[in-house]
Design a protein around this motif. Structure first.
Motif, PDB file in Angstrom:
ATOM      1  N   ILE A   1       0.839  -1.197   0.000  1.00 47.73           N
ATOM      2  CA  ILE A   1       0.000   0.000   0.000  1.00 47.73           C
ATOM      3  C   ILE A   1       0.873   1.245   0.000  1.00 47.73           C
ATOM      4  CG2 ILE A   1      -1.934  -1.113   1.178  1.00 47.73           C
ATOM      5  CD1 ILE A   1      -0.842   0.620   3.669  1.00 47.73           C
ATOM      6  N   ASN A   2       0.308   2.314  -0.513  1.00 51.18           N
ATOM      7  CA  ASN A   2       0.913   3.658  -0.435  1.00 51.18           C
ATOM      8  C   ASN A   2       2.221   3.838  -1.187  1.00 51.18           C
ATOM      9  OD1 ASN A   2      -1.132   4.539   1.174  1.00 51.18           O
ATOM     10  ND2 ASN A   2      -0.011   4.325   3.092  1.00 51.18           N
ATOM     11  N   ARG A   3       2.631   2.889  -2.050  1.00 48.68           N
ATOM     12  CA  ARG A   3       3.955   3.086  -2.612  1.00 48.68           C
ATOM     13  C   ARG A   3       4.127   2.572  -4.040  1.00 48.68           C
ATOM     14  NH1 ARG A   3       7.075  -0.458   1.809  1.00 48.68           N
ATOM     15  NH2 ARG A   3       6.124   1.167   3.037  1.00 48.68           N
ATOM     16  N   SER A   4       3.082   2.084  -4.653  1.00 45.78           N
ATOM     17  CA  SER A   4       3.263   1.557  -6.005  1.00 45.78           C
ATOM     18  C   SER A   4       2.144   2.055  -6.905  1.00 45.78           C
ATOM     19  CB  SER A   4       3.284   0.030  -5.990  1.00 45.78           C
ATOM     20  OG  SER A   4       4.340  -0.414  -5.158  1.00 45.78           O
ATOM     21  N   ALA A   5       2.459   2.175  -8.200  1.00 42.66           N
ATOM     22  CA  ALA A   5       1.550   2.835  -9.121  1.00 42.66           C
ATOM     23  C   ALA A   5       0.561   1.891  -9.792  1.00 42.66           C
ATOM     24  CB  ALA A   5       2.357   3.572 -10.201  1.00 42.66           C
ATOM     25  N   TYR A   6       0.844   0.592  -9.713  1.00 43.49           N
ATOM     26  CA  TYR A   6      -0.024  -0.323 -10.466  1.00 43.49           C
ATOM     27  C   TYR A   6      -1.399  -0.457  -9.813  1.00 43.49           C
ATOM     28  CZ  TYR A   6       2.492  -3.425  -7.194  1.00 43.49           C
ATOM     29  OH  TYR A   6       3.069  -3.976  -6.092  1.00 43.49           O
ATOM     30  N   ARG A   7      -2.355  -0.945 -10.614  1.00 43.21           N
ATOM     31  CA  ARG A   7      -3.755  -0.945 -10.172  1.00 43.21           C
ATOM     32  C   ARG A   7      -3.984  -1.815  -8.942  1.00 43.21           C
ATOM     33  NH1 ARG A   7      -6.259  -2.280 -15.813  1.00 43.21           N
ATOM     34  NH2 ARG A   7      -4.082  -2.848 -16.052  1.00 43.21           N
ATOM     35  N   LEU A   8      -3.284  -2.949  -8.914  1.00 42.18           N
ATOM     36  CA  LEU A   8      -3.459  -3.848  -7.777  1.00 42.18           C
ATOM     37  C   LEU A   8      -3.094  -3.135  -6.471  1.00 42.18           C
ATOM     38  CD1 LEU A   8      -4.259  -6.848  -7.382  1.00 42.18           C
ATOM     39  CD2 LEU A   8      -1.816  -7.362  -7.269  1.00 42.18           C
ATOM     40  N   ALA A   9      -1.999  -2.377  -6.517  1.00 45.46           N
ATOM     41  CA  ALA A   9      -1.560  -1.655  -5.321  1.00 45.46           C
ATOM     42  C   ALA A   9      -2.556  -0.561  -4.956  1.00 45.46           C
ATOM     43  CB  ALA A   9      -0.173  -1.055  -5.551  1.00 45.46           C
ATOM     44  N   ALA A  10      -3.144   0.049  -5.953  1.00 42.19           N
ATOM     45  CA  ALA A  10      -4.149   1.084  -5.686  1.00 42.19           C
ATOM     46  C   ALA A  10      -5.376   0.473  -5.023  1.00 42.19           C
ATOM     47  CB  ALA A  10      -4.535   1.785  -6.992  1.00 42.19           C
ATOM     48  N   GLU A  11      -5.755  -0.709  -5.497  1.00 44.22           N
ATOM     49  CA  GLU A  11      -6.893  -1.419  -4.888  1.00 44.22           C
ATOM     50  C   GLU A  11      -6.620  -1.744  -3.425  1.00 44.22           C
ATOM     51  OE1 GLU A  11      -8.293  -5.163  -6.566  1.00 44.22           O
ATOM     52  OE2 GLU A  11      -8.558  -4.134  -8.488  1.00 44.22           O
ATOM     53  N   ALA A  12      -5.393  -2.271  -3.160  1.00 42.90           N
ATOM     54  CA  ALA A  12      -5.035  -2.629  -1.783  1.00 42.90           C
ATOM     55  C   ALA A  12      -5.020  -1.391  -0.899  1.00 42.90           C
ATOM     56  CB  ALA A  12      -3.676  -3.328  -1.763  1.00 42.90           C
ATOM     57  N   THR A  13      -4.498  -0.291  -1.445  1.00 43.01           N
ATOM     58  CA  THR A  13      -4.446   0.945  -0.676  1.00 43.01           C
ATOM     59  C   THR A  13      -5.858   1.434  -0.350  1.00 43.01           C
ATOM     60  OG1 THR A  13      -2.375   1.536  -1.762  1.00 43.01           O
ATOM     61  CG2 THR A  13      -3.540   3.316  -0.642  1.00 43.01           C
ATOM     62  N   ASP A  14      -6.743   1.349  -1.325  1.00 44.62           N
ATOM     63  CA  ASP A  14      -8.137   1.775  -1.096  1.00 44.62           C
ATOM     64  C   ASP A  14      -8.791   0.929  -0.009  1.00 44.62           C
ATOM     65  OD1 ASP A  14      -7.965   3.751  -2.926  1.00 44.62           O
ATOM     66  OD2 ASP A  14      -9.075   2.716  -4.521  1.00 44.62           O
ATOM     67  N   ALA A  15      -8.539  -0.397  -0.069  1.00 47.61           N
ATOM     68  CA  ALA A  15      -9.150  -1.283   0.924  1.00 47.61           C
ATOM     69  C   ALA A  15      -8.605  -0.971   2.311  1.00 47.61           C
ATOM     70  CB  ALA A  15      -8.885  -2.743   0.558  1.00 47.61           C
ATOM     71  N   PHE A  16      -7.296  -0.745   2.393  1.00 43.96           N
ATOM     72  CA  PHE A  16      -6.645  -0.442   3.675  1.00 43.96           C
ATOM     73  C   PHE A  16      -7.187   0.863   4.243  1.00 43.96           C
ATOM     74  CE2 PHE A  16      -3.048   1.414   6.048  1.00 43.96           C
ATOM     75  CZ  PHE A  16      -2.748   0.380   6.933  1.00 43.96           C
ATOM     76  N   GLU A  17      -7.266   1.898   3.402  1.00 43.73           N
ATOM     77  CA  GLU A  17      -7.769   3.187   3.882  1.00 43.73           C
ATOM     78  C   GLU A  17      -9.275   3.122   4.146  1.00 43.73           C
ATOM     79  OE1 GLU A  17      -5.980   5.585   5.041  1.00 43.73           O
ATOM     80  OE2 GLU A  17      -4.146   4.560   4.444  1.00 43.73           O
ATOM     81  N   GLY A  18      -9.957   2.210   3.445  1.00 47.33           N
ATOM     82  CA  GLY A  18     -11.383   1.996   3.723  1.00 47.33           C
ATOM     83  C   GLY A  18     -11.587   1.487   5.145  1.00 47.33           C
ATOM     84  N   ALA A  19     -10.657   0.639   5.581  1.00 47.90           N
ATOM     85  CA  ALA A  19     -10.727   0.128   6.946  1.00 47.90           C
ATOM     86  C   ALA A  19     -10.531   1.267   7.948  1.00 47.90           C
ATOM     87  CB  ALA A  19      -9.675  -0.955   7.153  1.00 47.90           C
ATOM     88  N   ARG A  20      -9.630   2.179   7.633  1.00 45.55           N
ATOM     89  CA  ARG A  20      -9.396   3.319   8.523  1.00 45.55           C
ATOM     90  C   ARG A  20     -10.672   4.171   8.633  1.00 45.55           C
ATOM     91  NH1 ARG A  20      -4.230   4.930   9.606  1.00 45.55           N
ATOM     92  NH2 ARG A  20      -3.465   4.425   7.531  1.00 45.55           N
ATOM     93  N   SER A  21     -11.342   4.342   7.491  1.00 50.24           N
ATOM     94  CA  SER A  21     -12.598   5.105   7.506  1.00 50.24           C
ATOM     95  C   SER A  21     -13.658   4.405   8.348  1.00 50.24           C
ATOM     96  CB  SER A  21     -13.134   5.288   6.090  1.00 50.24           C
ATOM     97  OG  SER A  21     -12.213   6.003   5.323  1.00 50.24           O
TER      98      SER A  21
END
Lengths: 411, 148
Positions: A55-75
């Motif tokens: 999360i938070n460090r790669s440009a590819y779509r998979l990483a963006a998905e993981a980052t969204d899910a992780f930040e979704g948990a924070r929300s």
């Protein structure tokens, strides 16, 4: 009638259909750690099977998905405790690390020789030992709020204890006594004395509606594994102004803005306090646990547990009278469904061994609260703790199993 | 699963109900305290060693039936024995608890466990082994103070 459809809820927890020696599991150790619903297990498996990436460090779509899910948990966590801003929520390893973060980051920046931190006699080790460590390092003074005979905080001397204090760190619910403390009142008292209010929500948050703004708290620490989420992740919420002014706690990747040969600058919140790769799958599991609990409703869960607590207090007292001593308040308005007890002089280890014959899982020991055990005059207690998936019938199984202990230790 | 009868033998419950050699000894008897940090059990051992012999032993502390009965039986077993005999007994007991191993030389030495054999069943309940062994570790500590 109970407020919850416990039979349906139990079906959501795969482990609760397990039998040992042909008997069902009677899991009464949720104050220790809770069981996991299918929704949490599936969310974590799905993450690992389908969308796991850094999360938070790669440009590819998979990483963006993981980052969204992780930040979704924070929300989800933000909503769950009604924090003003998502970036005020820091993921830690557990509540213990969250409390250590406050003691060592806020504490080192704000406390010196002779400064006072107020704790209570009902804290568990996670809210005692970091302050002892700080006392050894900094020479701070610790003061203690004592208990009333029925296991509530004795607030008679609170203004005197808080006089000149810089922090008041206390539990919202005792892991031994089940006592729910008057958090809003305690926060107000701390602020009136010029101290910050640090709330240990380990036991409270999984069982009640939590609202840090209504409390007017400054920090809140809790763990995922006690609220149906996975182990390995905890939460620190802090007021933005306090977190902003604090130095970092752990150093490493993700928490920096820049690193040079002669030093570093820190990242913005919450990354500043999240050094290294965080518990990604666990955060997603925590988010799923919160959605699961919200789907049932924290108000309903609390109401259900009050009913179970009331039934347990009545049943055990009526059935065993003076042979059982249940520590903590008898009024379910000020207690959760966690009961530490002494039974017919039988040592808690022996008791839990006998209960295990009926698959009744209780904790025996000092519950990581040795100072409180000394106050109670007990070296150990047995503790039965109930959650949304427990009901009155399990109180009856507990009572029957207790009776069988007398067959061996009835002397 | 193993039955509770394997664990709570009558002789164990008897030592739990009526612990032997309870009390304290004044200096120069050595004194060691053992804690089980997981459960809060506590054992105190007072040891009076003279001319290489355990002249007297007293035991204090509190805990579950297994830890207390083990301490009581231990106190009976070591009283009057030489330090070397006590060390051999500790080793034999810990091997019965599956936490130490006997080699051929150990096995050839005759060491009688007597009543302590009743604790054999504890091995079937691995969580409780630490309860049974607590007093023996405390004894070892008191022994090393007495024979530096």
């Amino acid at each position: 009638m109970t407020a919850l459809d416990v039979a349906s809820i139990r079906k959501e927890f795969p482990i609760l259909s397990r039998e040992i020696d042909g008997q069902p599991l009677v899991y009464l150790d949720s104050a220790n750690t809770s069981q996991k619903p299918r929704a949490v297990i599936d969310a974590m498996v799905r993450c690992m099977e389908y969308s796991y990436a850094p999360i938070n460090r790669s440009a590819y779509r998979l990483a963006a998905e993981a980052t969204d899910a992780f930040e979704g948990a924070r929300s989800a966590v933000r909503r769950f405790v009604n924090a003003p801003k998502a970036h005020e929520l820091v993921f830690t390893k557990n509540a213990t690390e969250a409390l250590n973060l406050v003691a060592f980051s806020w504490g080192r920046a704000n406390l010196g020789r002779g400064d006072v931190v107020v704790l209570t006699h009902m804290e568990h080790h996670a809210n005692i030992v970091p302050w002892h460590m700080l006392a050894a390092e900094r020479g701070i003074e610790l003061r203690w709020v004592p208990l009333t005979p029925d296991g509530q905080l004795d607030l008679t001397d609170l203004p005197r204890l808080l006089d000149g204090a810089k922090a008041f760190s206390f539990t919202a619910m005792s892991n031994v006594l089940g006592t729910i403390t008057p958090v809003r009142e305690l926060c107000a008292a701390a602020h009136q004395a010029g101290a910050i209010a640090i709330v240990d929500g380990c036991q409270y948050v999984p069982h009640n509606v939590t609202d840090v703004q209504a409390w007017d708290a400054d920090f809140l620490a809790f763990s995922s594994h006690k609220l149906c989420g996975p182990s390995g992740i905890g939460v620190l919420w802090g007021r933005e102004s306090l977190l902003d002014a604090m130095p970092p706690f752990l150093g490493g990747g993700n928490m920096i803005a820049d690193v040079r040969l002669d030093g570093f600058t820190t990242a913005e919140l919450p990354a500043k306090f999240e050094a290294g790769t965080p518990p990604i799958v666990e955060a997603i599991g925590l988010g799923a646990a919160i959605e699961f609990l919200e789907g049932i409703g924290m108000t309903e869960i609390r109401r259900h547990e009050m009913q179970v607590a009331d039934y347990a207090l009545r049943t055990l007292t009526e059935r065993f009278g003076d042979d059982i001593t249940i520590h903590g308040p008898t009024n379910v308005e000020v207690r959760g469904a966690t009961f530490s007890f002494a039974f017919r002089g039988i040592h808690p280890h022996d008791l839990s061994q006998v209960l295990d014959q009926r698959n009744v899982c209780v904790r025996a020991g000092h519950h990581c609260a040795k100072p409180l055990m000394r106050v109670l005059g007990a070296s150990a207690t047995a503790r039965a703790s109930f959650y949304l998936y427990n009901d009155e019938s399990e109180v009856d199984v507990l009572a029957d199993a207790l009776d069988s202990a007398t067959d061996i230790f009835g002397f | 699963m193993p039955g509770l009868d394997d664990l709570y033998r009558e002789i164990i419950l008897d030592h739990y109900r009526s612990p032997r050699n309870r009390g304290e000894l004044p200096p120069p008897a050595t004194h060691a305290v053992g804690h089980n940090p997981l459960c809060g059990d506590e054992i105190e051992v007072y040891l009076d060693v003279r001319d290489g012999v355990v002249h007297d032993i007293k035991v204090g502390g509190q805990g579950c039936s297994i830890s207390q009965s083990s301490a009581s039986m231990m106190s009976q077993a070591v009283k009057g024995k030489t330090v070397d005999e006590v060390r051999a007994l500790v080793h034999r007991f810990k091997s019965m608890m599956s936490i130490e191993e006997l080699d051929d030389a150990d096995a050839s030495v005759e060491v009688k466990l007597g009543d302590l054999e009743a604790l054999q069943g504890v091995v079937k309940f691995p969580v409780r082994i630490k309860c049974a062994v607590l007093s023996w570790n405390t004894l070892t500590e008191a022994l090393s103070q007495a024979t530096p």
